[in-house]
Design an enzyme around this catalytic site. Structure first.
Site, mmCIF file in Angstrom:
data_model
loop_
_atom_site.group_PDB
_atom_site.id
_atom_site.type_symbol
_atom_site.label_atom_id
_atom_site.label_comp_id
_atom_site.label_asym_id
_atom_site.label_seq_id
_atom_site.Cartn_x
_atom_site.Cartn_y
_atom_site.Cartn_z
ATOM 1 N N SER A 60 0.554 -1.154 -0.042
ATOM 2 C CA SER A 60 0.031 0.234 0.290
ATOM 3 C C SER A 60 1.051 1.552 0.207
ATOM 4 C CB SER A 60 -0.818 0.142 1.149
ATOM 5 O OG SER A 60 -0.144 0.231 2.579
ATOM 6 N N CYS A 101 -10.767 0.691 17.472
ATOM 7 C CA CYS A 101 -11.596 -0.177 17.624
ATOM 8 C C CYS A 101 -11.815 -0.977 16.172
ATOM 9 C CB CYS A 101 -13.425 0.011 17.910
ATOM 10 S SG CYS A 101 -13.604 0.890 18.967
ATOM 11 N N TRP A 125 -8.904 -12.453 11.352
ATOM 12 C CA TRP A 125 -9.399 -11.176 11.535
ATOM 13 C C TRP A 125 -11.360 -10.838 11.396
ATOM 14 C CZ3 TRP A 125 -5.141 -8.005 9.345
ATOM 15 C CH2 TRP A 125 -3.876 -7.739 10.487
ATOM 16 N N ASP A 161 -0.816 -12.058 1.237
ATOM 17 C CA ASP A 161 0.324 -11.313 2.907
ATOM 18 C C ASP A 161 -0.669 -12.128 4.114
ATOM 19 O OD1 ASP A 161 0.968 -8.997 1.538
ATOM 20 O OD2 ASP A 161 -0.845 -7.751 1.664
ATOM 21 N N HIS A 215 5.749 2.521 11.489
ATOM 22 C CA HIS A 215 4.717 3.362 12.341
ATOM 23 C C HIS A 215 5.364 4.815 13.005
ATOM 24 C CE1 HIS A 215 5.422 -0.862 12.154
ATOM 25 N NE2 HIS A 215 3.698 -1.442 12.264
ATOM 26 N N CYS A 266 6.611 -2.425 6.574
ATOM 27 C CA CYS A 266 4.844 -3.206 5.737
ATOM 28 C C CYS A 266 4.110 -1.770 4.977
ATOM 29 C CB CYS A 266 4.333 -2.614 7.796
ATOM 30 S SG CYS A 266 2.478 -3.765 7.532
HETATM 31 N N1 GLN Z 1 -0.098 -5.700 1.561
HETATM 32 C C1 GLN Z 1 -0.795 -4.791 2.646
HETATM 33 C C2 GLN Z 1 -0.253 -3.515 2.836
HETATM 34 O O1 GLN Z 1 0.981 -3.194 2.132
HETATM 35 C C3 GLN Z 1 -0.262 -5.096 4.252
HETATM 36 C C4 GLN Z 1 -0.467 -4.565 5.867
HETATM 37 C C5 GLN Z 1 -0.684 -5.409 6.508
HETATM 38 O O2 GLN Z 1 0.760 -6.289 6.304
HETATM 39 N N2 GLN Z 1 -1.360 -5.633 7.436
HETATM 40 O O3 GLN Z 1 -0.768 -2.106 3.289
HETATM 41 ZN ZN ZN Z 2 2.777 -6.032 7.282
#
Ligand code: GLN
Ligand code: ZN
Length: 756
Positions: A434, A517, A562, A600, A696, A728
């Site tokens: 993303s 949430c 999830w 993923d 992050h 990520c």
């Molecule tokens: N492909 C997703 C992203 O890049 C992976 C997100 C994740 O691992 N939570 O957002």
């Molecule tokens: Zn990730």
């Protein structure tokens, strides 16, 4: 017959507490407004329980952020760096929860961890050698008194001493055993005070008792409670367990002078056997967790009643209870105005579960429970078929053989074919999928959802985003590109919406941590895919560049973990159904010319059982094959990537390798790199992309530090196996920092390549 619940959700049916807290954090609400929201919610929750005739209504299950943090504060476990800020009580509490940056100083939050096998996260208490554990707060007393004012006698709830000491992090030389006396004294003082206020029963939660315990653990538990209960005063003490059975401490529990023991008969596989084998003391009350506190389905009364009838042959005093706190389910199906009654009548969220306890109680007062109209109505609900199963899919799952799970040829041979085909430079650079979700990207999606723009306009906008993103990735010099995921909000929600068999809710929020949430989709029926999902955007992205573009999918285990799972079939069956749907998508992508596909599995570790002895038999034995089923059908040269959000998988490293992906990326920049050693030590085959910078935080890493990190990795990992990528996905980041960070990442890689 009496009824009890272990805890109630607290975020508010309309997430009132979330919004009030966020307003308070932003300075838009005063502390008094926030406190008032809490008071109103507690009153509403107690009342609804009273209306449903719950005998043991919990208090102190409310929290402004997290119950473990409340307990730490109650017992004075507040590290000095937070005290030193000199803030008020609630502000100090929030500083521990969220960190603090302001006039009084700059401190990070306590660390956060997953609460047992749930998707809830607690704040990890931090104990150092100077910590003086003692009763310091008043929250349980205040809330008990508050309910009493409303005319409601409650059962105060405390997270137990053993769980607290076991979950805490010790930063000095002292360990849990060094705090036994002080902790016992502090708990005894709290119990005495609650007794003095008129509490008849006090619930002490010890979920850690359902995990694997050593002899030393059991000894610690006995020592703590012998001391706590030595002079226990007037109130009855309920020792509450949940999330499993207490096989390692059952006999000790029976021997200690608790007045009640709460046992989970839903997740506790051995609970009934323990009672059959060792009996249940007739001096104690059994709080029998017969109603699933975690899932969203109606209870099948026939099963619960049969269980209670057997329990009655072992012990005289039984209270009907939920299996765990209702914190893990949404508020009420009343919030679902769009779901038809044929769906909602099968669902039970927190409020409906209260109703079910009342109904079970009523049924059990009958001499012949099965003759009760409520019982019969429930049997009719379960007797009728809920949906039409997908016969073709069931035939397909039944016909699966070993070969469907085995990708051929073996890794080494594929790796050669792929190296020849892609001819990537050493240390190929890529991203996790993303790119920043700007306000316009979100506005486009929401306008389309609301129906205020046409599908064509919606897609055109996404195509423009993709084109710009591809162009920028080329300019920055990345080697393997992505389309950017502009069509996705939450990835599981996205795939759920594109697959058949899921239900979506409007208000079915569940607290994940603090004010955060989630709204997990519900797996209603058999899962299937009626048409390609991602092919259009992926092939469009590919048409814009000569570089390889990764297709981007979410794996079956993550989608399942999830979501709220079905109860009428096992997790494995659902996982295989989802796997087949994603497998079809993989093959469609491959057929359309997408040569690298990332699947993923961000949440793979999430449902790992609490007991190690169950890891293989209950979980990994199907979770890993489910992943293989997704990609086993591709050609040797098609490269399969996977991604996991955490690197804490040293203990299941062989299983990760057995997923048989060609490349795995994972978060590594915040961890201690133990994983790199594990990879190095076990002959890991899969190529790896340990994240080289933390996504992050908005901080832009320098090329120099990324370079250093790469050299450290190269000490342990063969250059031919190493990929370079962020930790990520980048969707939560801003545009500027994202592109600057990626430029530094590529620059660092180029410099390191030179030196190889
Ligand atoms: N492909 C997703 C992203 O890049 C992976 C997100 C994740 O691992 N939570 O957002
Ligand atoms: Zn990730």
């Amino acid at each position: 017959m009496r009824t009890s619940i272990i805890g109630y959700p607290r975020i508010g049916a309309l997430r009132e507490l979330k919004f009030a807290s966020e307003n308070y954090f932003k300075g838009r609400f005063s502390i008094d407004e926030l406190i008032r929201t809490g008071t109103d919610l507690r009153a509403a929750h107690w009342r609804i329980q009273r209306e449903n005739g719950i005998t043991f209504i919990p208090s102190n299950d409310f929290s402004f952020y997290d119950g473990v943090l409340d307990t730490a504060c109650l017992f004075n476990i507040v590290p000095e760096r937070y005290r030193a800020l000199g803030l008020g009580e609630l502000e100090t509490y929030f500083a521990m929860a969220r960190g603090y940056q302001g006039e009084q100083g700059d401190v990070k939050a306590l660390s956060m961890k997953k609460w047992f096998n749930t998707n809830y996260h607690y704040m990890v208490p931090e104990i150092d050698d100077a910590t003086t554990i003692q009763l310091a707060g008043t929250k349980p007393f205040d809330e008990f008194a508050e309910a009493k004012e409303l005319g409601i006698a409650t059962k105060p709830v405390l997270i137990g001493a053993f769980t607290l000491l076991k979950l805490a992090k010790y930063t000095g030389a002292k360990q849990a055993v060094d705090f036994v006396q002080a902790t016992a004294k502090a708990y005894a003082a709290a119990l005495a005070k609650l007794g003095g206020l008129g509490a008849e029963w006090i619930q002490i939660d010890e979920p850690i008792l359902v995990t694997d315990l050593s002899e030393a653990d059991v000894a610690l538990f006995k020592k703590l409670y012998s001391a706590i209960l030595a002079d226990k005063g007037s109130a009855n003490i309920l020792l509450q367990t949940y999330f499993g059975d207490v096989r390692d401490g059952y006999v000790e529990l029976q021997a200690l002078p608790f007045d009640g023991i709460g046992i989970d008969f839903i997740e506790g596989k051995r609970s009934l056997d323990l009672i059959r084998q060792f009996g249940f003391s007739d001096k104690k009350t059994l709080f029998a967790g017969v109603l699933n506190g975690k899932n969203v389905w109606r209870n099948r009364y026939a099963n619960a009643i049969a269980l209670v009838q057997e329990l009655r042959s072992h012990t005289g005093q039984i209270v009907l209870s939920s299996s765990c706190s209702l914190l893990h389910v949404p508020y009420s199906t009343k919030g679902e105005t769009k779901l038809p009654e044929e769906n909602t009548r099968h669902l039970a969220f927190a409020e409906e579960k209260l109703r079910e306890l009342a109904e079970l109680r009523e049924i059990l007062t009958n001499d012949v429970p099965v003759a009760s109209p409520l019982y019969q109505e429930n049997e009719r609900l379960f007797g009728a078929s809920r949906f039409t199963g997908n016969a073709a899919l069931q035939a397909r799952t039944a016909a699966l053989t070993e070969a469907d799970f085995a990708r051929l040829p073996a890794f080494a041979e594929r790796a050669i074919a792929q190296k020849a085909k892609f001819n990537l430079p050493p240390l190929p650079t890529t991203t996790i999928g993303s790119f920043p979700q700007t306000a316009e990207v979100r506005a486009n999606r929401s306008a389309f959802k609301k129906g205020s723009i046409t599908e064509e306009r919606y897609k055109q906008f996404n195509r423009e985003q993709i084109a710009a993103c591809i162009a920028r990735q080329e300019t920055v010099g990345l080697d393997v590109l992505v389309h950017g995921e502009y069509e996705r909000n939450d990835m599981v929600e996205y795939f759920g919406e594109c697959l058949d068999g899921f239900l979506f809710t409007e208000q079915a929020w569940v607290q994940s941590y603090g004010t955060r949430c989630v709204k997990p989709p519900i797996i209603w029926g058999d899962i299937s895919r009626s048409k390609p999902i991602t092919v259009e955007y992926s092939t469009y992205a590919k048409s814009l560049t000569d570089k390889p573009v990764k297709g981007m999918l979410t794996g079956p285990v993550t989608i399942l973990n999830w979501s709220f799972p079905r109860e009428d079939i096992g997790l494995k069956d659902s996982a295989y159904q989802i796997a087949l749907a994603i497998r079809d998508e993989v093959l469609d992508l491959e057929r359309s010319g997408i040569e690298i596909i990332q699947i993923d599995e961000a949440a793979l570790r999430e449902k790992l059982p609490l007991r190690r002895s169950d890891w293989q038999s209950e979980y990994l034995s199907w979770a890993i094959p489910a992943f293989r089923l997704v990609h086993a059908g591709v050609r040797p040269e098609t490269q399969i990537h996977t991604h996991m959000c955490y690197s804490q998988f040293s203990d299941i490293i062989r299983d990760i390798d057995a997923m048989d992906a060609d490349v795995i990326s994972f978060e590594a920049s915040r961890s201690d790199l133990a994983i790199i050693d594990a990879i190095n030590g076990c002959g890991f085959r899969t190529e790896v992309g340990p994240g080289v910078y933390d996504i992050h935080s908005p901080r832009i890493p320098t090329a120099g530090e990324i370079k250093q990190g790469l050299y450290r990795m190269l000490d342990k990992i063969d250059a031919g196996k190493l990929w370079v990528n962020p930790d990520c996905g980048l969707k939560t980041r801003g545009e500027t920092e994202t592109w600057a960070s990626l430029r530094h990442m590529v620059q660092a890689t180029l410099e390191v390549r030179e030196s190889l």
